[in-house]
Write a protein that holds these residues in place. Structure first.
Motif, PDB file in Angstrom:
ATOM      1  N   GLY B 266      -3.677  22.663 -32.051  1.00 35.90           N
ATOM      2  CA  GLY B 266      -2.651  23.646 -32.616  1.00 35.90           C
ATOM      3  C   GLY B 266      -1.316  23.254 -32.012  1.00 35.90           C
ATOM      4  O   GLY B 266      -1.219  23.195 -30.615  1.00 35.90           O
ATOM      5  N   LEU B 267      -0.380  23.040 -32.724  1.00 33.15           N
ATOM      6  CA  LEU B 267       0.981  22.724 -32.289  1.00 33.15           C
ATOM      7  C   LEU B 267       2.034  23.910 -32.586  1.00 33.15           C
ATOM      8  O   LEU B 267       1.634  24.817 -33.431  1.00 33.15           O
ATOM      9  CB  LEU B 267       1.328  21.482 -33.001  1.00 33.15           C
ATOM     10  N   PRO B 268       3.273  23.768 -31.858  1.00 37.54           N
ATOM     11  CA  PRO B 268       4.205  24.827 -32.105  1.00 37.54           C
ATOM     12  C   PRO B 268       4.349  24.907 -33.622  1.00 37.54           C
ATOM     13  O   PRO B 268       4.225  23.906 -34.215  1.00 37.54           O
ATOM     14  CB  PRO B 268       5.167  24.514 -31.428  1.00 37.54           C
ATOM     15  N   TYR B 269       5.106  25.881 -34.303  1.00 41.75           N
ATOM     16  CA  TYR B 269       5.524  26.113 -35.501  1.00 41.75           C
ATOM     17  C   TYR B 269       4.430  26.207 -36.548  1.00 41.75           C
ATOM     18  O   TYR B 269       4.845  25.691 -37.748  1.00 41.75           O
ATOM     19  CB  TYR B 269       6.609  25.066 -36.047  1.00 41.75           C
ATOM     20  N   GLY B 270       3.278  26.262 -36.164  1.00 39.73           N
ATOM     21  CA  GLY B 270       2.185  26.392 -37.037  1.00 39.73           C
ATOM     22  C   GLY B 270       1.335  25.001 -37.450  1.00 39.73           C
ATOM     23  O   GLY B 270       0.684  25.144 -38.271  1.00 39.73           O
ATOM     24  N   ASP B 271       2.117  23.738 -36.864  1.00 34.71           N
ATOM     25  CA  ASP B 271       1.445  22.696 -37.292  1.00 34.71           C
ATOM     26  C   ASP B 271       0.130  22.461 -36.774  1.00 34.71           C
ATOM     27  O   ASP B 271      -0.259  23.036 -35.611  1.00 34.71           O
ATOM     28  CB  ASP B 271       2.314  21.572 -36.866  1.00 34.71           C
ATOM     29  N   GLY B 272      -0.854  21.527 -37.334  1.00 37.60           N
ATOM     30  CA  GLY B 272      -1.983  21.301 -36.471  1.00 37.60           C
ATOM     31  C   GLY B 272      -2.275  19.816 -36.645  1.00 37.60           C
ATOM     32  O   GLY B 272      -1.943  19.331 -37.608  1.00 37.60           O
ATOM     33  N   VAL B 273      -3.493  19.334 -36.078  1.00 39.25           N
ATOM     34  CA  VAL B 273      -3.720  17.981 -36.165  1.00 39.25           C
ATOM     35  C   VAL B 273      -5.433  18.053 -35.947  1.00 39.25           C
ATOM     36  O   VAL B 273      -5.708  18.793 -35.030  1.00 39.25           O
ATOM     37  CB  VAL B 273      -3.370  16.994 -35.015  1.00 39.25           C
ATOM     38  N   LEU B 274      -6.231  17.520 -36.836  1.00 34.41           N
ATOM     39  CA  LEU B 274      -7.445  17.381 -36.571  1.00 34.41           C
ATOM     40  C   LEU B 274      -7.682  15.821 -36.394  1.00 34.41           C
ATOM     41  O   LEU B 274      -6.883  14.702 -37.044  1.00 34.41           O
ATOM     42  CB  LEU B 274      -8.320  17.407 -37.924  1.00 34.41           C
ATOM     43  N   GLU B 275      -8.348  15.235 -35.210  1.00 31.89           N
ATOM     44  CA  GLU B 275      -8.179  14.013 -34.383  1.00 31.89           C
ATOM     45  C   GLU B 275      -9.669  13.438 -34.055  1.00 31.89           C
ATOM     46  O   GLU B 275     -10.320  14.034 -33.155  1.00 31.89           O
ATOM     47  CB  GLU B 275      -7.130  13.804 -33.336  1.00 31.89           C
ATOM     48  N   ARG B 276      -9.940  12.327 -34.697  1.00 31.98           N
ATOM     49  CA  ARG B 276     -11.082  11.776 -34.489  1.00 31.98           C
ATOM     50  C   ARG B 276     -11.138  10.267 -34.126  1.00 31.98           C
ATOM     51  O   ARG B 276     -10.339   9.538 -34.899  1.00 31.98           O
ATOM     52  CB  ARG B 276     -12.676  12.165 -35.251  1.00 31.98           C
ATOM     53  N   LYS B 277     -11.861   9.770 -33.317  1.00 30.78           N
ATOM     54  CA  LYS B 277     -11.751   8.276 -33.402  1.00 30.78           C
ATOM     55  C   LYS B 277     -12.442   7.754 -34.128  1.00 30.78           C
ATOM     56  O   LYS B 277     -12.284   6.851 -34.934  1.00 30.78           O
ATOM     57  CB  LYS B 277     -12.392   8.042 -31.970  1.00 30.78           C
ATOM     58  N   ASP B 278     -13.400   8.500 -34.557  1.00 35.31           N
ATOM     59  CA  ASP B 278     -14.403   8.046 -35.869  1.00 35.31           C
ATOM     60  C   ASP B 278     -15.126   9.299 -36.347  1.00 35.31           C
ATOM     61  O   ASP B 278     -15.145  10.269 -35.831  1.00 35.31           O
ATOM     62  CB  ASP B 278     -15.624   7.064 -34.982  1.00 35.31           C
ATOM     63  N   GLY B 279     -15.605   9.141 -37.656  1.00 37.11           N
ATOM     64  CA  GLY B 279     -16.458  10.161 -38.107  1.00 37.11           C
ATOM     65  C   GLY B 279     -15.724  11.162 -39.298  1.00 37.11           C
ATOM     66  O   GLY B 279     -16.151  12.266 -39.620  1.00 37.11           O
TER      67      GLY B 279
END
Ligand code: FES
Ligand SMILES: [Fe+2]
Lengths: 171, 444
Positions: B266-279
């Motif tokens: 969860g980032l400031p200003y409502g941003d978001g990231v889903l992060e995987r090496k794989d899958g």
């Protein structure tokens, strides 16, 4: 054989029409393995957005292997977008034989309208809501003995470049 | 209202309305739980307030420079429900204009995309340049001599700025600069652009577009939801097994295991990231394409190349996703109707073959006939149905709240199946809905 002396073009047209009606029935009856068997080994099934090869995207650009995968998804996996399954009714009109592109390959144009409804509780969003989708279609049909095989089926949807809800049944 | 007042200015915000919003009690955030009231998906009044407070005070993605590469090119689009023209004038400047004639309000451009140096209003024939200037009025003698001082034009959206080809606009003239707004998510935008060894992505003309009878936020939540994949996409997981690409158990376990590179941020200003090496599913196997990997290493060095190759879904509040294969834009239409535009990208400087293979993998999963995305849409529609039941009207967004932590970049980091990005989204949503956008709350 031809006691009424019906012209060959008319016989060809009749045979193409009955083939297209059969294809429509197989889809409407969810006989997808039989539908798949209508395609040649190099058959393709395409719903374009704009004309042109990659990188232009298509809604569907299926090789034979991808058509098989599409049928497998609908028949063997838990595909929520088809749970419940669409009930469809294909109408095939304006069938026109455009000509032989080789001694045994025929180009055919037609229009198709698919009436579709996903059965279920009509109070629920997205169910029991009849829709119609329309396309101009082109087929390349290969003569196979006395019957036809689909080498290419291309459907240009009326709304191909606009937002479309759930097109996961086979058009 | 003076004739020169900016047409895009919102109606003055009414203080009592802001106070009312507090009373609505739609977000319950605290004591290890995060809950949201279902009416945020269904209520017309809340939807209207979203257009005003969320879309009215955010940097909203409106187009990509590659869609209007040449002077005279234009596209039409929307911020919320407001019609816009994004165009490039003869001096190569990008303008974001309201698609509304200064005379009696007709839209002046009906095409979605094209090339024009002028826009002629269909109603009484006023003509505007593609910089917005009024350049022709039919039967001019019907207006007095000081007519030109009325300063009529196609109004510009108050703010428009571009970062790495992404064009954003803001209806709020007092918004902070774009670079300030994206200061946290910027590193992910850079990583996304640098999937091209030249740092540039291009867009073909065709777009995969969906309509669905559900609320726009269902898509906003879902694009960074790492919890649903094993369930909604069971079908696709099975297809990967059938094709021999990956065993279903392996797909499922990779996504669930703790300790791997497997994050939801969860980032400031409502941003978001889903992060995987794989899958991540529906993703082209870049790491097994050695010539592509080599290109990235040559351009960026091996450490950064490795970072670029992480699989990421990047959400930029309120309406933009950057996925590895595409740009996805959400358009709210009504509380229960939304459009989604999916623009496949190609990576400039890589081979046509790689781009064709990426596109083919994209087409397999996405689009209204894909083997993955329509299943997401189906669950949005299920959620829209369920939202009408009021037994327990609360939606649980609490997953992983007890195990998330803050990293050195100020990001809140949870496991990839946690609802960390969604909490970030709704905290920003609430902040804006309570009237805390950057403009003064009082009427200007
Ligand atoms: S409304 Fe445009 S010229 Fe009258
Ligand atoms: Fe999904």
């Amino acid at each position: 054989m031809n006691p009424l002396e019906i012209p060959a073009e008319i016989l060809t047209l009749m045979s193409v029409k009955s083939f297209l009606y059969k294809e429509a029935r197989l889809l409407d009856e969810h006989l997808l393995d039989a539908w798949l068997a209508l395609f040649t080994d190099d058959g393709e099934y395409i719903l374009p957005i704009k004309d042109g090869p990659p990188p232009e995207p298509a809604i569907i650009r299926d090789s034979r292997a991808r058509i098989e995968e599409r049928v497998y998804r609908l028949t063997h996996t838990l595909a929520y977008a088809q749970l419940p399954k669409s009930r469809t009714q294909h109408e095939v009109t304006n069938v026109e034989v455009l000509g032989w592109s080789s001694p045994n390959e025929l180009s055919v144009a037609c229009n198709q309208t698919v009436h579709e409804l996903r059965p279920g509780n009509p109070f629920q969003v997205g169910l029991a809501n009849p829709r119609s989708l329309h396309a101009r279609c082109r087929y390349q049909l290969l003569l196979n003995g006395t019957d036809w095989r689909i080498r290419s089926k291309r459907c240009d949807l009326l709304n191909r470049e606009y937002p479309i809800y759930n097109l996961t049944f086979i058009f | 209202m003076s004739p020169s007042q900016v047409a895009g200015e919102h109606a003055p915000v009414n203080d009592s309305e802001i106070n009312d919003f507090h009373k609505f009690d739609l977000v319950r955030d605290g004591a290890g739980r995060f809950r949201l009231h279902s009416s945020v998906y269904t209520d017309q009044h809340i939807f209207d307030l979203e257009l005003k407070h969320v879309f009215g005070h955010s940097w909203v993605f409106v187009s990509h420079e590659d869609m209007i590469p040449l002077p005279g090119d234009y596209v039409t689009t929307n911020i919320g429900t407001q019609p816009l023209i994004v165009c490039r004038d003869a001096d190569n400047r990008v303008h974001v204009l309201f698609n509304r004639c200064a005379h009696r309000g007709s839209a002046v451009c009906r095409e979605e995309r094209g090339h024009a140096d002028k826009f002629r209003c269909p109603y009484h024939g006023w003509v505007f340049g593609n910089d917005g200037r009024l350049i022709g009025v039919a039967q001019r003698s019907g207006y007095p001599d000081d007519f030109l001082e009325w300063d009529l034009k196609l109004e510009e959206v108050p703010r428009a700025e571009t970062y790495r080809g992404l064009i954003f606009a803001n209806l709020d003239p007092n918004a902070p600069p774009l670079l300030e707004r994206i200061s946290s998510v910027r590193r992910y935008i850079d990583l996304w652009c640098d999937r091209s060894p030249t740092g540039r992505v291009a867009l073909p003309e065709g777009v995969h577009r969906y309509e669905f009878p559900g609320n726009w936020k269902l898509q906003a939540e879902n694009g960074v939801d790492g919890y649903h994949g094993n369930y909604v996409h069971e079908s696709f997981v099975d297809l990967l097994e059938r094709s021999g690409e990956r065993e279903a158990d392996d797909t499922r376990n990779t996504r669930n295991t703790l300790g791997l590179h497997n994050f939801a941020k969860g980032l400031p200003y409502g941003d978001g990231v889903l992060e995987r090496k794989d899958g991540m599913i529906g993703t082209f196997p870049y790491r097994s394409n050695s010539s592509y990997c080599l290109q990235l290493e040559t351009s960026y060095g091996s450490e950064r190349a490795n970072d670029i190759l992480m699989q990421r879904n990047i959400f930029i509040f309120p309406n933009l996703f950057l996925f590895e294969s595409h740009i996805r834009v959400i358009h709210p239409v009504r509380p229960d109707k939304s459009y989604i535009d999916v623009h496949p990208t190609y990576l400039v400087g890589t081979s046509d073959q790689l781009n064709a293979e990426r596109l083919s993998e994209h087409e397999r999963f996405f689009g209204p006939s894909g083997f993955g995305a329509p299943d997401d849409i189906e669950v949005f529609v299920c959620a829209q149905t369920g939202a009408l039941a009021t037994g327990n009207p609360w939606l649980e967004f609490s997953r992983g709240m007890h195990r998330e932590s803050m990293n050195e970049l100020g990001e809140t980091v949870g496991h990839s199946t946690d609802e960390t990005p969604q909490r970030s989204l709704y905290r920003e949503w609430l902040r804006l809905m309570e009237g805390n956008g950057v403009s003064p709350k009082v009427a200007r």
